[in-house]
Every structure is written in structure tokens, then in C-alpha cells.
Design an enzyme around this catalytic site. Structure first.
Site, mmCIF file in Angstrom:
data_model
loop_
_atom_site.group_PDB
_atom_site.id
_atom_site.type_symbol
_atom_site.label_atom_id
_atom_site.label_comp_id
_atom_site.label_asym_id
_atom_site.label_seq_id
_atom_site.Cartn_x
_atom_site.Cartn_y
_atom_site.Cartn_z
ATOM 1 N N LYS A 206 5.407 -2.294 -8.100
ATOM 2 C CA LYS A 206 6.865 -2.323 -8.223
ATOM 3 C C LYS A 206 7.321 -3.728 -8.642
ATOM 4 C CE LYS A 206 11.069 -1.540 -5.611
ATOM 5 N NZ LYS A 206 11.715 -1.094 -4.385
ATOM 6 N N GLU A 212 -2.755 -9.007 -4.417
ATOM 7 C CA GLU A 212 -3.954 -8.173 -4.519
ATOM 8 C C GLU A 212 -4.023 -7.500 -5.892
ATOM 9 O OE1 GLU A 212 -1.809 -8.148 -2.014
ATOM 10 O OE2 GLU A 212 -2.788 -7.811 -0.084
ATOM 11 N N GLY A 267 8.768 1.327 -2.276
ATOM 12 C CA GLY A 267 7.343 1.450 -2.606
ATOM 13 C C GLY A 267 6.708 2.674 -1.964
ATOM 14 N N ARG A 268 6.970 2.877 -0.671
ATOM 15 C CA ARG A 268 6.311 3.986 0.027
ATOM 16 C C ARG A 268 6.962 5.342 -0.274
ATOM 17 N NH1 ARG A 268 8.607 0.281 3.132
ATOM 18 N NH2 ARG A 268 10.348 0.778 4.497
ATOM 19 N N GLU A 353 5.605 1.748 8.182
ATOM 20 C CA GLU A 353 6.316 0.679 7.471
ATOM 21 C C GLU A 353 7.817 0.953 7.506
ATOM 22 O OE1 GLU A 353 4.417 -1.757 4.037
ATOM 23 O OE2 GLU A 353 5.867 -0.503 3.021
ATOM 24 N N HIS A 384 -15.039 16.505 16.878
ATOM 25 C CA HIS A 384 -16.322 16.011 17.377
ATOM 26 C C HIS A 384 -16.310 14.507 17.554
ATOM 27 C CE1 HIS A 384 -18.291 19.915 16.918
ATOM 28 N NE2 HIS A 384 -17.399 20.067 15.957
ATOM 29 N N LYS A 507 1.522 -12.581 4.327
ATOM 30 C CA LYS A 507 1.289 -12.904 2.911
ATOM 31 C C LYS A 507 1.477 -14.404 2.685
ATOM 32 C CE LYS A 507 3.316 -8.639 1.005
ATOM 33 N NZ LYS A 507 4.394 -8.143 0.164
HETATM 34 O O1 LIG Z 1 4.259 -2.180 -5.644
HETATM 35 P P1 LIG Z 1 4.145 -3.583 -5.168
HETATM 36 O O2 LIG Z 1 5.353 -4.403 -5.500
HETATM 37 O O3 LIG Z 1 2.889 -4.213 -5.693
HETATM 38 O O4 LIG Z 1 4.061 -3.567 -3.602
HETATM 39 C C1 LIG Z 1 3.026 -2.911 -2.928
HETATM 40 C C2 LIG Z 1 3.330 -2.690 -1.481
HETATM 41 O O5 LIG Z 1 3.603 -3.909 -0.836
HETATM 42 C C3 LIG Z 1 4.631 -3.740 0.136
HETATM 43 O O6 LIG Z 1 5.787 -4.312 -0.350
HETATM 44 C C4 LIG Z 1 4.326 -4.390 1.442
HETATM 45 O O7 LIG Z 1 3.044 -4.210 1.866
HETATM 46 C C5 LIG Z 1 4.782 -2.228 0.234
HETATM 47 O O8 LIG Z 1 5.997 -1.833 0.723
HETATM 48 C C6 LIG Z 1 4.538 -1.832 -1.181
HETATM 49 O O9 LIG Z 1 4.314 -0.471 -1.292
#
Ligand SMILES: O=P(O)(O)OC[C@H]1O[C@](O)(CO)[C@@H](O)[C@@H]1O
Length: 543
Positions: A206, A212, A267-268, A353, A384, A507
Site C-alpha cells: 500500500k 521487508e 491493508g488488512r 490488528e 491431536h 519498526k
Molecule cells: O502494504 P504495506 O504498506 O506494505 O503494509 C503492509 C502491512 O504493514 C502494516 O501497516 C503494519 O504491519 C499492515 O497494516 C499492512 O497490511
């Protein structure tokens, strides 16, 4: 409006809880032969059985009164109306617009956003078709057969979960990987056997600034260029999904190959936006649209069904009942479908979240419990492993059991196993609810001193969700059901379910710590535990 715990409706529920005392589910079923039918709902393709909950008609009525007092319906309408209900980020919350039909009108700041949604869906469909038919060629003229989605959190969990869930509906000639972890092992395992000439990377973020994702995307680009020996190969092997065209261009992806979404999609809550591009390639545009129709069906139910028949409202209220009046700290989601192996992981972000908050709208700490810990894995495997604790442990763990009447068509030869799978699901709901009383254990001839160990108290609540089969539409209905359940709970708890400030601190600190690991940089004021760990790490790393 009064704080939640000062409302008379809250006090009425607390009083009712005390009065109900230890009434057992066995008593509730004995008192009402029709309970199984009365406490059920059919919503679209989903049948919900909520008879095995520690509630009476009065409990449900009191919970609905609480929802009315907290104006859940008004807040729901504000969401559908495009109001900026994400009050800490001053944003609209309009994932419902992502699955609205073409002729719907949903405005943000006076602009109807539905045409934009469908324009992007159409571009995604055209692109997905080009990949699926082989019309889109890689840099060396080869057809794309491997698709790697690079993203994390909401830019990974949704497509990864839905791809697994709907594998039987995907193009089996294509291979998909979902890379999220900054641990290089994730990318390495995805590309080690891949042919770069046939690989497409979808960089999904987003913000397009998530460390990452950008780290993995940069490494993927390095790999591709090294393998194909030409920087210009990026154009045919990288596309982006983002709200941030500037960062996409800066990364080196042509914005003509970018699929857009908007800041009013959390995002979620985003996998039915362009974030689902990998999924659309897997399913084909028609399958993806069937999924969107499923979402929309549940949206309409949530928006229009009366409180007594409103499934997301009901599930949300039951969650409040256990979290706040039974001190249940966790909620298990136990799908009886191997294809739903990532379903609970997806719900963890959606729920935790969203509702892992402890400050109310008035800026003061909440004085009630909020979001539960959500966990679980598919049955029968969990039976199990950890079901022992659900049956006989000291914690009350409400659970959702999710199953399907028919296995997917591909499993025709194994259909007999499906009956066994489902027999297990029904048996678990029954065992959890009714248990096995000491008298029954003793009557079986068990030695007296062993009877307590073999007794099942029961009274463990479950919702059973049963659908005909797991298909794109049903998955959409299921996800929207949980999205709106989470919404209801956030509305009642008076928190912002749509921000996620709690993930920021870690972060920021990681960015500060990295130079200490790589260069031995001194971090002023670092605590003695972390500094010793850093020193130990550097020594073990040979630095
Ligand atoms: O889509 P982006 O901006 O890379 O963010 C990834 C994820 O990081 C967060 O902002 C926080 O972990 C989530 O809400 C989101 O889904």
C-alpha cells in the site's frame, strides 16, 4: 455518550451474567427441544448454528440492546456512506466499495469511487488474461509460468490465504509463491528453482515503503537482472500494486504497470482490491468476480438485515459476551478444511490488528476488555495437538467450527474421507458443549479415582458455520462475515478498528538497531539486556 461500562445496558448484562450462574448447556438444550433450529441462521450460502452458546433469549436481547445503545447500526451506515470513521487517521473505511456493483454510488469527499474501483478491476482482468493465455511474454519471449507476490501483512496474507483456499479453482499450470518475510530464506526458497525468464514479480505494498517488501523486491530485481543479464528485463517481469505511484516509479517500475488502490482501503481489508492481482491471475477474472459478489452479498446482509437475523452483529455480540462477561481471552477458529490452512492466520491480522487497542475514542484507557487472541489450525490436526486444553483445560475458549457439505470436485475419489472429516467436526461441537458427566463415566465401570480425569465438563461454546462447498463466492461471504464481526466489536468497544499505531515502534527501533549489528554502532541509552544481546550476536556472527 457515556463510557461503555457506565451504560445501563452494560450493567444489565453483568447482572444477567451473575444470574445465569452455572446454567449448563445441557440444561438449556433440555429446556427447549427446538433450540437447534431456533438458534440458527441461513445467510446466503452460510448456515450458522449458534445453539451451542452460553446464552438464552434474554442474553441475546440484552446484547442487542447494548449494540443499539452503542449505535452500531449508525456507525455501520457511516462506514457504508464513506464517512471518515477511521478517526485517528482521518480516513474513510470503504472496503465495501471494492465489491460494490458497477452502478453503485459511494462517495468519498464528494467523489463517487465505484467507477475507479471497476476501472482497476478491468485493468487487472485484462492483465490476468494476458498472463493466463501467454500473450504477455517475458523479456526473452517466454511465457510466464511462475508468479511471485512480494508483500507483507495485508499485502500478503489475503492473497496467500485465498490462493490456498481456492487452489481447486486455480490454473494448475501456473506456480505461485507468496514472499513476505525479510528473512532471505523466504525469497530464496521461492526463486531457487524458478526460471527467471518465466517469472513475474508482483510487488504489493500500500505504502511502497515497507522495509521487508522493498528489501525483498530489491533482491528479486537483483536476481532477475543478474540471471537475464539485462536491466531492461525489469519492465516485463515486475508489476506493482500500490497507492503510492511516486515510490513505485522511484523503485523503477513503470507506473503503466502499476495497479492502484486508495487510502480508504485498510491493508488488512485490501485483498479484494488490486492486492488480489496474484489471486485473480490464479482464479481468472470470473472467479475473482464471483468472490467479490460473495463479499457483496454479505455486505448487503450486514447493511440491511434486522438485528435478530444479522449474522455479523450476532457473532460480534457473542464475542463481547465471552470477552467481557466470561473473561475468555482467546478465540479459536477451527476450519475443517485443509484448503483453509491459512484462514486463521489471515483472521489474526484482521481481528488482532483491528481490535488490539486499549484506548477509547475519548483518548482515555478502556476499562473493559477488547480484542481476543485469535488462533487455530484446521481440524482434524488440531484435535491431536491442543484440543485437549479446550476440552479439559482451565480456560474458556469459544471456537468457530467451519465446514462444508461437499468436497471440491477434484476430491471425488476421496469423497468418503470427507464424511469422516465432517463427522469429526460435528463430534467436537457436541463433545465441547455437552461433555461427559462423571455419572456416565462411572457407569462405564471406570475406577472411582480415575473418574475425575475422564470427566468432560462440557459447556464449551462453539459456532458452527456450514456451507455447501468452498468456492470463490463462499470464501468472499465468509471473509466479509468476519470483517463485519470485527467492525461490530470495535464499535461496541469504542476503539478505532482501522488504525495500527501499535506496529510502528518496533519498526523504528529495528532501524536504530541494524547499524549496531552491522557496524557496531553505539546506540545511546540502549538497555543492558538488548546491548548484551547485540554483543553476543556480533560475536557469534564473527564481527
Ligand atoms: O502494504 P504495506 O504498506 O506494505 O503494509 C503492509 C502491512 O504493514 C502494516 O501497516 C503494519 O504491519 C499492515 O497494516 C499492512 O497490511
Amino acid at each position: 455518550m457515556s463510557r461503555l461500562n457506565h451504560l445501563p445496558e452494560w450493567a444489565a448484562l453483568a447482572k444477567h451474567r451473575a444470574e445465569l450462574g452455572e446454567v449448563h448447556l445441557r440444561d438449556l438444550f433440555a429446556a427447549d427441544a427446538d433450540r437447534g433450529r431456533r438458534y440458527s441462521l441461513q445467510v446466503g450460502d452460510l448456515y450458522l448454528d449458534y445453539a451451542k452458546h452460553l446464552v438464552t433469549d434474554e442474553t441475546l436481547a440484552l446484547l442487542r440492546e447494548l449494540a443499539a445503545a452503542r449505535r452500531v447500526a449508525e456507525l455501520r451506515d457511516a462506514m457504508f456512506h464513506g464517512d471518515k470513521i477511521n478517526f485517528t487517521e482521518h480516513r474513510a473505511v470503504l472496503h465495501v466499495a471494492l465489491r460494490a456493483p458497477r452502478d453503485a454510488v459511494i462517495e468519498v469527499d464528494g467523489e463517487n469511487v465505484v467507477p475507479k474501483v471497476h476501472a482497476v478491476l478491468d485493468r487487472m482482468a485484462a492483465f490476468a488474461d494476458r498472463i493466463r493465455t501467454g500473450e504477455w511474454k517475458g523479456h526473452t519471449g517466454e511465457r510466464i509460468t511462475t508468479i511471485v507476490n512480494i508483500g507483507i501483512g495485508g499485502s500478503d496474507l489475503g492473497p496467500a490465504m485465498a490462493y490456498e483456499a481456492l487452489r481447486a479453482f486455480t490454473d494448475r499450470g501456473l506456480t505461485f509463491h507468496f514472499v513476505s518475510n525479510v528473512d532471505g530464506a523466504d525469497l530464496h526458497e521461492a526463486v531457487r528453482a524458478a526460471d527467471p525468464a518465466k517469472t513475474l514479480f508482483i510487488i504489493s505494498s500500500k505504502t511502497f515503503t515497507t522495509i521487508e517488501t522493498i528489501t525483498n523486491a530489491t533482491a528479486a530485481r537483483r536476481w532477475l537482472v543478474a540471471q537475464l543479464g539485462d536491466e531492461s528485463a525489469v519492465a516485463k517481469h515486475f508489476v506493482a500494486v500500490s497507492t503510492n505511484a511516486g515510490e513505485v516509479a522511484k523503485f523503477g517500475i513503470d507506473t503503466a504497470n502499476m495497479f492502484e488502490f486508495w487510502d480508504w482501503v485498510g491493508g488488512r481489508y485490501s485483498y479484494d482490491s488490486a492486492i488480489g492481482l496474484s489471486l485473480m491471475i490464479a482464479l481468472g477474472p470470473d472467479g475473482f468476480r464471483q468472490m467479490l459478489d460473495g463479499f457483496h452479498r454479505m455486505d448487503e446482509h450486514f447493511r440491511t438485515a434486522p438485528p435478530e437475523q444479522n449474522a455479523p452483529l450476532l457473532l460480534g455480540l457473542l464475542g463481547i459476551w465471552y470477552r467481557d462477561f466470561h473473561d475468555a481471552q482467546t478465540h479459536a477458529v477451527l476450519p475443517y478444511s485443509h484448503y483453509l490452512s491459512r484462514f486463521t492466520a489471515y483472521l489474526q491480522q484482521l481481528d488482532m490488528e483491528s481490535n488490539g487497542k486499549s484506548v477509547a475514542r475519548d483518548g482515555k484507557p478502556v476499562e473493559w476488555e477488547t480484542g481476543p487472541i485469535v488462533w487455530g489450525t484446521p481440524g482434524t490436526n488440531g484435535q491431536h495437538a491442543y484440543y485437549q486444553l479446550i476440552h479439559q483445560g482451565t480456560a474458556l475458549i469459544p471456537a468457530d467450527l467451519i465446514g462444508f457439505a461437499r468436497p471440491v470436485a477434484e476430491l471425488a475419489d476421496l469423497a468418503g474421507q470427507h464424511d469422516l472429516l465432517m463427522a469429526n467436526m460435528f463430534a467436537q461441537g457436541q463433545a465441547l458443549a455437552f461433555g461427559k458427566p462423571a455419572e456416565q463415566v462411572a457407569a462405564e465401570g471406570v475406577a472411582e479415582k480415575e473418574v475425575p480425569h475422564r470427566t468432560f465438563r462440557g459447556d464449551r461454546p462453539t459456532t458452527t458455520i456450514l456451507a455447501g462447498e468452498l468456492n470463490p463466492s463462499v470464501l468472499g461471504q465468509l471473509i466479509a462475515l468476519y470483517e463485519h464481526k470485527v467492525f461490530v466489536q470495535g464499535a461496541i468497544w469504542d476503539i478505532d478498528s482501522f488504525d495500527q499505531w501499535g506496529v510502528e515502534l518496533g519498526k523504528v527501533l529495528a532501524k536504530r538497531i541494524e547499524p549496531a549489528l552491522t557496524e557496531g554502532a553505539q546506540i545511546p541509552g540502549l538497555d543492558s539486556s538488548t546491548s548484551t544481546l547485540v554483543a553476543k550476536y556480533r560475536a557469534d556472527r564473527g564481527r
